[in-house]
Design an enzyme around this catalytic site. Structure first.
Site, PDB file in Angstrom:
ATOM      1  N   GLU A   7       0.821  -1.218   0.000  1.00 11.29           N
ATOM      2  CA  GLU A   7       0.000   0.000   0.000  1.00 11.29           C
ATOM      3  C   GLU A   7       0.846   1.256   0.000  1.00 11.29           C
ATOM      4  O   GLU A   7       0.442   2.287  -0.513  1.00 11.29           O
ATOM      5  CB  GLU A   7      -0.931   0.000   1.215  1.00 11.29           C
ATOM      6  CG  GLU A   7      -1.959   1.109   1.190  1.00 11.29           C
ATOM      7  CD  GLU A   7      -3.148   0.822   2.075  1.00 11.29           C
ATOM      8  OE1 GLU A   7      -3.705   1.785   2.621  1.00 11.29           O
ATOM      9  OE2 GLU A   7      -3.524  -0.362   2.223  1.00 11.29           O
ATOM     10  N   LYS A   8       2.045   1.171   0.609  1.00 14.70           N
ATOM     11  CA  LYS A   8       2.897   2.356   0.721  1.00 14.70           C
ATOM     12  C   LYS A   8       4.351   1.917   0.835  1.00 14.70           C
ATOM     13  O   LYS A   8       4.641   0.754   1.155  1.00 14.70           O
ATOM     14  CB  LYS A   8       2.475   3.228   1.905  1.00 14.70           C
ATOM     15  CG  LYS A   8       2.281   2.475   3.196  1.00 14.70           C
ATOM     16  CD  LYS A   8       1.681   3.354   4.281  1.00 14.70           C
ATOM     17  CE  LYS A   8       0.210   3.538   4.128  1.00 14.70           C
ATOM     18  NZ  LYS A   8      -0.575   2.344   4.462  1.00 14.70           N
ATOM     19  N   ASP A 103      -2.810  -2.978   3.198  1.00 10.79           N
ATOM     20  CA  ASP A 103      -3.423  -3.093   4.518  1.00 10.79           C
ATOM     21  C   ASP A 103      -4.535  -4.126   4.486  1.00 10.79           C
ATOM     22  O   ASP A 103      -5.293  -4.227   3.513  1.00 10.79           O
ATOM     23  CB  ASP A 103      -3.996  -1.749   4.976  1.00 10.79           C
ATOM     24  CG  ASP A 103      -2.911  -0.803   5.494  1.00 10.79           C
ATOM     25  OD1 ASP A 103      -1.753  -1.241   5.626  1.00 10.79           O
ATOM     26  OD2 ASP A 103      -3.231   0.367   5.766  1.00 10.79           O
ATOM     27  N   ASP A 105      -7.605  -4.774   5.078  1.00  5.28           N
ATOM     28  CA  ASP A 105      -8.968  -4.307   5.281  1.00  5.28           C
ATOM     29  C   ASP A 105      -9.612  -4.052   3.927  1.00  5.28           C
ATOM     30  O   ASP A 105      -9.014  -4.313   2.880  1.00  5.28           O
ATOM     31  CB  ASP A 105      -9.013  -3.048   6.161  1.00  5.28           C
ATOM     32  CG  ASP A 105      -8.247  -1.869   5.576  1.00  5.28           C
ATOM     33  OD1 ASP A 105      -7.874  -1.921   4.388  1.00  5.28           O
ATOM     34  OD2 ASP A 105      -8.007  -0.896   6.308  1.00  5.28           O
ATOM     35  N   TYR A 321      -1.884  -3.383  13.965  1.00 12.91           N
ATOM     36  CA  TYR A 321      -2.708  -2.702  12.960  1.00 12.91           C
ATOM     37  C   TYR A 321      -3.799  -1.858  13.618  1.00 12.91           C
ATOM     38  O   TYR A 321      -4.577  -2.362  14.434  1.00 12.91           O
ATOM     39  CB  TYR A 321      -3.333  -3.744  12.031  1.00 12.91           C
ATOM     40  CG  TYR A 321      -4.174  -3.162  10.930  1.00 12.91           C
ATOM     41  CD1 TYR A 321      -3.581  -2.498   9.866  1.00 12.91           C
ATOM     42  CD2 TYR A 321      -5.562  -3.259  10.959  1.00 12.91           C
ATOM     43  CE1 TYR A 321      -4.359  -1.955   8.849  1.00 12.91           C
ATOM     44  CE2 TYR A 321      -6.339  -2.726   9.948  1.00 12.91           C
ATOM     45  CZ  TYR A 321      -5.731  -2.072   8.898  1.00 12.91           C
ATOM     46  OH  TYR A 321      -6.494  -1.527   7.902  1.00 12.91           O
ATOM     47  N   ARG A 323      -6.479   0.138  12.256  1.00 13.53           N
ATOM     48  CA  ARG A 323      -7.826   0.401  11.705  1.00 13.53           C
ATOM     49  C   ARG A 323      -8.748  -0.787  11.965  1.00 13.53           C
ATOM     50  O   ARG A 323      -9.297  -1.384  11.043  1.00 13.53           O
ATOM     51  CB  ARG A 323      -7.728   0.703  10.216  1.00 13.53           C
ATOM     52  CG  ARG A 323      -6.918   1.955   9.910  1.00 13.53           C
ATOM     53  CD  ARG A 323      -6.657   2.093   8.421  1.00 13.53           C
ATOM     54  NE  ARG A 323      -5.749   3.184   8.117  1.00 13.53           N
ATOM     55  CZ  ARG A 323      -6.100   4.327   7.549  1.00 13.53           C
ATOM     56  NH1 ARG A 323      -7.354   4.529   7.208  1.00 13.53           N
ATOM     57  NH2 ARG A 323      -5.209   5.267   7.311  1.00 13.53           N
TER      58      ARG A 323
END
Length: 683
Positions: A7-8, A103, A105, A321, A323
């Site tokens: 993701e990053k 991530d 999710d 994590y 979130r």
């Protein structure tokens, strides 16, 4: 070639470090000849704007062509992400397998899979499901890659969320903005599927406060004493002296009872009962509960807390994590407990003495496999880190997360709660006392002597003010207690408190509790909420950005524009229950109980209904005072051109009457059209 799509960049570096010695290339890390790790920067793709679906949806905006409902949804590369997109596109052409490593999710799934779909990747997919970025957690996750189809439904749910937000955001923002211009309100009225009902929650609370009329009542408190120990008891008024809530509203009766207290020497104990109550350890944190407590303790904004929690997870590898909507831990993680405690002490030796006192064999309610959702609660990781690198706010938030984890290894607190009733001159009085028996986990939350901090058990347990640690003497039925005094205290009911960011997050999480419609309430699950743990902070931030909300100290208040907008919109658009129902449907898509197509059919029908309803009605908004149009004498609205502000007829381009900001008429030939505003869908 096996391609890991993260993701990053920071996430990519952590995963690459475990996979092996890598060499950084343009937009990726190459490990040997067959493994490449690359990254996005969040979403590299975005929904196409309405005009891409037809010229009629371009500028100037028109209500007669709405709603815009795409038949084939289009994505576009985010303008400032084109270079990294090209890197990923070229790598996907070479890949023989993709490991989605974003991530774990719904949005993480969308970020990766929308790229695979957009670039027409058809090869095998596996999923790296991470809850922490420390080396041990990454290594374990790499050894247990999931098949791609295991999380594919999350992508459908994410697409449904994005498309529903676009439909409501684009269509409602346009129709409301155009209807407002008819009344002379020259504002971009941003409306969103989640944003608007969230705003309605604040507006409804503010209206409740503004319209609140305090109700006076009286409370008679008697001061009693037995064996040298003083305590108080409250009069229980008879029904004829009380309102529906049992409050005394008869001033004469209260005064008479207070007088009775001064004339009566003793009160007799009618009944007494003592129960030992156990107070369980507070759960570990979900993101929402962490945002609530940080708002309460330090006034931190929801977005700030999310940023800090993300930094603790990504940058420092200090916590798991963030979130997550879950406050529980899987039973299997008990095996990791010694490693977590060792890492906690290595990171901060000052807690070594506390950790040494913990009972590692205790099993609190937090360990519960049945309560686990996609992610477990936020806790410290098994990796020691340099705690001196944390900022002051990061240290506060880390301390909270650590505190709630360590509390699981201390006993439940125990307290004796005594309820007693008295006959005082023929009148009934009651009291309640609490005597701590076992401090248990509350020892971790104890306020240090001389400290002004709020790190105490009040943050997690708030007994009634009348029973807060008030010890009672030993009482038995028939005992007599001396009456020292009595007083009739004048009280008033209090208006509800305005929202803070923390309490608004809580209200968004529990939207089902705000629903009064019995049919809708029956359909909603108890945990139905607005938005997700990952999006709620951004929704609130959007409302501030749109000038719908403003901060007053720690509290949040709605603006006049917000109150007027909510009053003008149909209930189906402002109802927290309706949007919670859609959020519930998205969960059903992720669980395979509903298809994306079925969800979108309902969303399209709902959008058509809302547009039709709003198009036929007027918005009752207060327009600012503006000079009349010099041509048709109609209304004007303030606009901004290259040379500053001016007023133009709301019927432009049919009427081109223009007035300078100083009130002077301008030539119609020199009328400057305002640069059309861009609509932004908001969830």
């Amino acid at each position: 070639m096996q391609l890991y799509l993260c993701e990053k960049p920071s996430q990519a570096r952590d995963i690459a470090a475990v996979l092996g010695h890598g060499k950084k290339s343009d937009g990726c890390i190459r490990i040997g000849n067959n493994i490449v790790v690359t990254w996005a920067r969040g979403h590299l793709l975005e929904q196409a704007s309405p005009e891409k679906y037809g010229e009629q949806f371009g500028k100037p905006w028109r209500t007669d062509v709405l709603p815009v409902i795409p038949q084939q949804w289009k994505l576009e590369v985010v303008p400032d992400a084109k270079a990294q997109f090209r890197v990923i596109r070229d790598l996907l052409k070479q890949a023989t397998e993709v490991v989605v490593s974003t991530d774990a999710d719904r949005e993480g799934e969308v970020i990766a899979r929308e790229l695979l779909e957009y670039c027409s990747y058809r090869g095998p997919v596996r999923r790296l499901w991470l809850s922490a970025l420390d080396e041990t957690s990454v290594r374990n996750a790499l050894a247990n890659l999931l098949p791609g189809e295991k999380t594919a439904r999350l992508y459908d749910a994410g697409k449904g969320r994005g498309r529903a937000d676009w439909l409501i955001g684009m269509n409602m923002t346009r129709v409301c903005t155009l209807k407002a211009r008819e009344t002379g309100v020259d504002e971009l009225l941003s409306v969103g599927r989640v944003q608007t009902p969230t705003l309605a929650i604040v507006v409804n609370r503010d209206n409740e406060i503004a319209n609140f009329v305090p109700v006076p009542f009286l409370q008679v408190r008697a001061q009693l004493e037995k064996e040298g120990k003083a305590f108080s008891a409250l009069w229980q008024p008879a029904e004829q002296y009380s309102d529906a809530e049992g409050r005394c509203i008869h001033q004469g009766a209260a005064a008479a009872v207070a007088q009775l207290c001064s004339q009566t020497a003793a009160a007799t104990v009618l009944d007494v009962a003592t129960e030992r109550k156990k107070e369980p350890q507070p759960l570990c944190f979900s993101l929402g509960s962490l945002q609530e407590v940080c708002s309460q303790k330090w006034g931190m904004g929801a977005k700030d807390v999310l940023g800090i929690a993300q930094s603790l997870y990504e940058t420092h590898k200090a916590t798991t994590y963030p979130r997550t909507d879950c406050g529980y831990l899987p039973v299997s993680m008990l095996e990791e407990l010694p490693e977590v405690l060792d890492a906690v002490v290595k990171s901060d030796p000052s807690v070594a003495e506390t950790v040494a006192l913990l009972d590692r064999n205790l099993r609190s309610r937090v360990w519960n496999d049945k309560k686990i959702t996609a992610h477990h609660a936020i806790i410290p990781t098994r990796r020691a880190f340099d705690i001196s690198r944390l900022s002051a706010d990061e240290l506060k938030v880390y301390g909270l997360i650590r505190q709630h984890y360590l509390a699981q290894l201390l006993p439940q607190a125990e307290v004796d709660v005594t309820d007693a009733s008295f006959n005082l001159g023929g009148q009934l009085f009651r009291t309640r006392g609490r005597v701590p028996v076992l401090e248990g986990w509350k020892a971790l939350f104890r306020k240090p002597p001389g400290s002004n901090t709020q790190d105490n058990e009040d943050d997690v347990t708030t007994p009634d003010d009348n029973e807060r640690d008030m010890p009672l003497p030993v009482l038995a039925q028939g005992d007599c207690c001396r009456v020292n005094a009595g007083e009739a205290e004048k009280k008033e009911t209090r208006a509800p408190s305005p929202f803070t960011e923390g309490t608004l997050i809580a209200a968004m999480k529990n939207a089902a509790s705000l629903v009064t419609d019995l049919k809708l309430k029956k359909i909603l699950r108890d945990n139905a909420g607005l938005g997700t743990e990952a999006t709620r902070a951004e929704v609130i931030q959007t409302l501030f950005k749109r000038r719908y909300l403003e901060k007053k100290g720690k509290t949040i208040r709605s603006t006049q524009l917000a109150r007027e907008l909510i009053a003008a919109l149909p209930d189906t658009l402002t109802s927290p229950g309706m949007t919670a129902l859609w959020e519930q449907a998205l969960d059903d898509i992720a669980e395979g109980r509903l298809t994306l197509d079925a969800f979108m059919v309902k969303q399209e029908t709902w959008t058509q209904h809302l547009v039709s309803k709003l198009r036929s009605e007027s918005l009752a908004l207060t327009a600012p005072a503006t000079p009349p149009c010099p041509v048709c004498r109609g209304k004007t609205r303030k606009r901004t051109g290259k040379k500053g502000e001016f007023y133009s007829c709301i019927r432009y381009p049919e009427c081109k009457g223009v007035v300078n900001s100083n009130g002077q008429r301008k030539s119609a030939k020199k009328t400057k059209t305002r640069k059309a505003e861009k609509s932004e869908p908001a969830s």
